[in-house]
Design a protein around this motif. Structure first.
Motif, PDB file in Angstrom:
ATOM      1  N   LEU A  29       0.857  -1.179   0.000  1.00  0.00           N
ATOM      2  CA  LEU A  29       0.000   0.000   0.000  1.00  0.00           C
ATOM      3  C   LEU A  29       0.896   1.233   0.000  1.00  0.00           C
ATOM      4  O   LEU A  29       1.616   1.488   0.960  1.00  0.00           O
ATOM      5  N   ALA A  30       0.846   1.995  -1.095  1.00  0.00           N
ATOM      6  CA  ALA A  30       1.741   3.161  -1.232  1.00  0.00           C
ATOM      7  C   ALA A  30       0.925   4.441  -1.317  1.00  0.00           C
ATOM      8  O   ALA A  30      -0.162   4.480  -1.918  1.00  0.00           O
ATOM      9  N   ARG A  31       1.459   5.484  -0.712  1.00  0.00           N
ATOM     10  CA  ARG A  31       0.813   6.794  -0.758  1.00  0.00           C
ATOM     11  C   ARG A  31       0.777   7.337  -2.183  1.00  0.00           C
ATOM     12  O   ARG A  31       1.736   7.201  -2.940  1.00  0.00           O
ATOM     13  N   LYS A  32      -0.353   7.939  -2.528  1.00  0.00           N
ATOM     14  CA  LYS A  32      -0.459   8.633  -3.810  1.00  0.00           C
ATOM     15  C   LYS A  32      -1.521   9.709  -3.673  1.00  0.00           C
ATOM     16  O   LYS A  32      -2.706   9.408  -3.500  1.00  0.00           O
ATOM     17  N   GLY A  33      -1.096  10.957  -3.755  1.00  0.00           N
ATOM     18  CA  GLY A  33      -2.031  12.062  -3.568  1.00  0.00           C
ATOM     19  C   GLY A  33      -2.639  12.020  -2.182  1.00  0.00           C
ATOM     20  O   GLY A  33      -1.946  11.860  -1.172  1.00  0.00           O
ATOM     21  N   GLY A  34      -3.958  12.152  -2.130  1.00  0.00           N
ATOM     22  CA  GLY A  34      -4.639  12.109  -0.840  1.00  0.00           C
ATOM     23  C   GLY A  34      -5.036  10.710  -0.422  1.00  0.00           C
ATOM     24  O   GLY A  34      -5.692  10.543   0.612  1.00  0.00           O
ATOM     25  N   GLY A  35      -4.648   9.711  -1.215  1.00  0.00           N
ATOM     26  CA  GLY A  35      -5.016   8.336  -0.888  1.00  0.00           C
ATOM     27  C   GLY A  35      -3.856   7.386  -1.050  1.00  0.00           C
ATOM     28  O   GLY A  35      -2.717   7.712  -0.727  1.00  0.00           O
ATOM     29  N   TYR A  36      -4.130   6.208  -1.594  1.00  0.00           N
ATOM     30  CA  TYR A  36      -3.129   5.170  -1.732  1.00  0.00           C
ATOM     31  C   TYR A  36      -3.349   4.418  -3.049  1.00  0.00           C
ATOM     32  O   TYR A  36      -4.386   4.555  -3.703  1.00  0.00           O
ATOM     33  N   VAL A  37      -2.353   3.579  -3.399  1.00  0.00           N
ATOM     34  CA  VAL A  37      -2.532   2.590  -4.454  1.00  0.00           C
ATOM     35  C   VAL A  37      -2.124   1.236  -3.881  1.00  0.00           C
ATOM     36  O   VAL A  37      -1.191   1.137  -3.068  1.00  0.00           O
ATOM     37  N   LEU A  38      -2.839   0.210  -4.300  1.00  0.00           N
ATOM     38  CA  LEU A  38      -2.630  -1.147  -3.784  1.00  0.00           C
ATOM     39  C   LEU A  38      -2.069  -2.026  -4.894  1.00  0.00           C
ATOM     40  O   LEU A  38      -2.626  -2.075  -5.997  1.00  0.00           O
ATOM     41  N   ASP A  39      -0.977  -2.727  -4.584  1.00  0.00           N
ATOM     42  CA  ASP A  39      -0.334  -3.611  -5.554  1.00  0.00           C
ATOM     43  C   ASP A  39      -0.027  -4.958  -4.919  1.00  0.00           C
ATOM     44  O   ASP A  39       0.211  -5.051  -3.716  1.00  0.00           O
ATOM     45  N   GLY A  40      -0.006  -5.980  -5.772  1.00  0.00           N
ATOM     46  CA  GLY A  40       0.421  -7.298  -5.310  1.00  0.00           C
ATOM     47  C   GLY A  40      -0.604  -8.362  -5.619  1.00  0.00           C
ATOM     48  O   GLY A  40      -1.648  -8.103  -6.227  1.00  0.00           O
ATOM     49  N   ARG A  41      -0.307  -9.568  -5.170  1.00  0.00           N
ATOM     50  CA  ARG A  41      -1.160 -10.720  -5.434  1.00  0.00           C
ATOM     51  C   ARG A  41      -1.372 -11.508  -4.153  1.00  0.00           C
ATOM     52  O   ARG A  41      -0.406 -11.853  -3.458  1.00  0.00           O
ATOM     53  N   GLN A  42      -2.616 -11.758  -3.836  1.00  0.00           N
ATOM     54  CA  GLN A  42      -2.959 -12.618  -2.708  1.00  0.00           C
ATOM     55  C   GLN A  42      -3.253 -13.998  -3.280  1.00  0.00           C
ATOM     56  O   GLN A  42      -4.178 -14.174  -4.074  1.00  0.00           O
ATOM     57  N   SER A  43      -2.464 -14.979  -2.866  1.00  0.00           N
ATOM     58  CA  SER A  43      -2.482 -16.269  -3.557  1.00  0.00           C
ATOM     59  C   SER A  43      -3.728 -17.094  -3.279  1.00  0.00           C
ATOM     60  O   SER A  43      -4.154 -17.874  -4.121  1.00  0.00           O
ATOM     61  N   TYR A  44      -4.310 -16.981  -2.104  1.00  0.00           N
ATOM     62  CA  TYR A  44      -5.574 -17.689  -1.842  1.00  0.00           C
ATOM     63  C   TYR A  44      -6.396 -16.861  -0.868  1.00  0.00           C
ATOM     64  O   TYR A  44      -5.885 -16.378   0.134  1.00  0.00           O
ATOM     65  N   ALA A  45      -7.655 -16.724  -1.180  1.00  0.00           N
ATOM     66  CA  ALA A  45      -8.559 -16.000  -0.291  1.00  0.00           C
ATOM     67  C   ALA A  45      -9.952 -16.575  -0.439  1.00  0.00           C
ATOM     68  O   ALA A  45     -10.415 -16.844  -1.555  1.00  0.00           O
ATOM     69  N   THR A  46     -10.630 -16.755   0.686  1.00  0.00           N
ATOM     70  CA  THR A  46     -11.978 -17.324   0.683  1.00  0.00           C
ATOM     71  C   THR A  46     -12.986 -16.332   0.127  1.00  0.00           C
ATOM     72  O   THR A  46     -12.927 -15.131   0.410  1.00  0.00           O
ATOM     73  N   GLY A  47     -13.932 -16.845  -0.635  1.00  0.00           N
ATOM     74  CA  GLY A  47     -15.094 -16.067  -1.045  1.00  0.00           C
ATOM     75  C   GLY A  47     -14.884 -15.083  -2.161  1.00  0.00           C
ATOM     76  O   GLY A  47     -15.837 -14.416  -2.580  1.00  0.00           O
TER      77      GLY A  47
END
Length: 409
Positions: free
Chosen positions: A144-162
């Protein structure tokens, strides 16, 4: 061992708005009965469980934990646990799906202020949104990186329910500048979110698990729900309850699977199909080997259930204490939940394995589908091994050490 049970507080429903506990247990039982009618066929087909989520939605179970004044069911966690267990007895994968939804959709109440809770909860309740994702630590972490007044999210979650059926995602991501982990809420419909059905587990096939990739997904500051840091300088005792509350859902899932297989095998036995001793006719209830096995598995499951009830009361009482809760009290509750996890894991694995011995070679028939209980239990216990929980119990018993803040997978 000396693990104290926190007071459960008043149990009266007086002054309550909305349906009572009996209503929700009845709704869960009716939904479970509905799921049980085609459980084998659905599990073998392995389709994405959109229909099953619709069944939960129609029963009002998705908004069960939301306060009645906000348009939800107004139930508490003790009721949510019972509902998950009831559903899991009929279909372990849908029990996991529902438990994950409860944990993630409620997480903002543990981690955030009232403004964000209202912002997240209002549309979720009005539209009965389903939640997926997970907060367990993984490598590499989402960033999670700062950008302007918010953030940007990068990456891969390999397994998640639902995630295959989710209307909202809640995930764990580390701040790029500080490394501190946070809970982040994301709309899966965003074009920079990609969800892949790239998992092919032999069990829990209807839990809608998959991988999620985030490619510079914009995240508003208000969608960062709160810190998931395990540092006691950041973590407060009430926030730390997020872990045992979530892990108790895993316990209820395992107990539901154990109770479900025993109930189904018992009905099969009563129908006169499974007894194998040559000196007793089919349908006789007097085969001593089978009676002893039923007795052993019943004791194992009931013992785990009794320990779980202690843990549920302790968590309920701790939630009621709010800001008055101390870390020592939290540690006792967390250890009690760890004990329940270990007992439920053993009960589920033993019951789903040895129940097949009661049926004998007929258990090999895919038409009967008894193997699904074992596959579901074994899949879940691989994702949630209890070895670390046993270390927590032993370290607390011997050294008085506080258990680590560990969120469920």
């Amino acid at each position: 061992m000396g693990v104290a049970i926190a007071p459960s507080g008043p149990t009266s429903e007086s002054g309550r708005i909305g349906p009572d506990r009996a209503h929700w247990l009845r709704a869960a039982r009716e939904t479970a009965d509905d799921l049980a009618t085609d459980a084998v066929a659905r599990e073998q087909a392995g389709k994405t469980p959109f229909d099953e989520v619709s069944r939960l939605r129609e029963a009002g179970l998705l908004t069960l934990l939301v306060p009645a004044g906000a348009g939800g069911g107004g139930a508490d966690w003790t009721t949510a646990y019972a509902v998950v267990r009831e559903i899991a007895a009929a279909d372990g994968a849908i029990g996991q799906l529902l438990g994950c939804h409860y944990f993630l959709s409620w997480s903002t109440r543990f981690l955030s202020g009232p403004a964000l809770v209202d912002q997240v909860e209002r549309p979720s309740t009005a539209e009965q949104l389903a939640w997926g994702g997970g907060f367990a630590r993984q490598e590499p972490s989402l960033r999670l990186a700062r950008k302007g007044g918010g953030y940007v999210l990068d990456g891969r979650q390999s397994y998640a329910t639902g995630v295959l059926v989710a209307d909202r995602l809640a995930v764990r991501a580390e701040r790029a500048d500080t490394g501190e982990p946070f809970a982040v809420v994301v709309d899966p419909a965003h074009p920079r979110v990609r969800i892949d059905r790239d998992t092919d587990p032999f069990g829990q096939r209807l839990a809608a698990g998959g991988s999620v990739e985030f490619d510079a997904v914009p995240v508003a500051a208000d969608d960062v729900a709160g810190s998931l840091s395990a540092d006691e300088g950041v973590l407060s005792p009430p926030t730390a309850l997020t872990a045992p509350v979530g892990r108790l859902l895993s316990v209820q899932l395992l107990l539901g699977i154990a109770e479900g297989v025993l109930a189904e095998v018992r009905e099969y036995s009563r129908a006169g199909h499974s007894l194998r001793h040559p000196t007793w006719p089919a349908g006789s209830p007097q085969d001593p080997r089978m009676l002893a096995l039923y007795g052993e598995l019943t004791v194992l499951t009931r013992s785990a259930s009794a320990l779980t009830e202690q843990a549920v009361r302790a968590v309920h009482g701790s939630l009621a204490r709010g800001e008055d809760l101390t870390f020592d009290e939290y540690a006792e509750v967390s250890v009690l939940v760890a004990m329940a996890e270990a007992a439920a894991s053993r009960a589920a694995q033993e019951s789903t394995t040895r129940a097949l011995d009661i049926i004998g070679v007929r258990a090999l028939s895919s038409r009967l589908g008894f193997d699904r209980f074992w596959r579901n239990a074994r899949t879940h216990t691989l994702y949630e091994p209890v070895s670390h929980r046993l270390l927590d119990v032993g370290d607390y018993f011997l050294n008085g050490a506080h258990p680590a803040f560990v969120l469920p997978v």
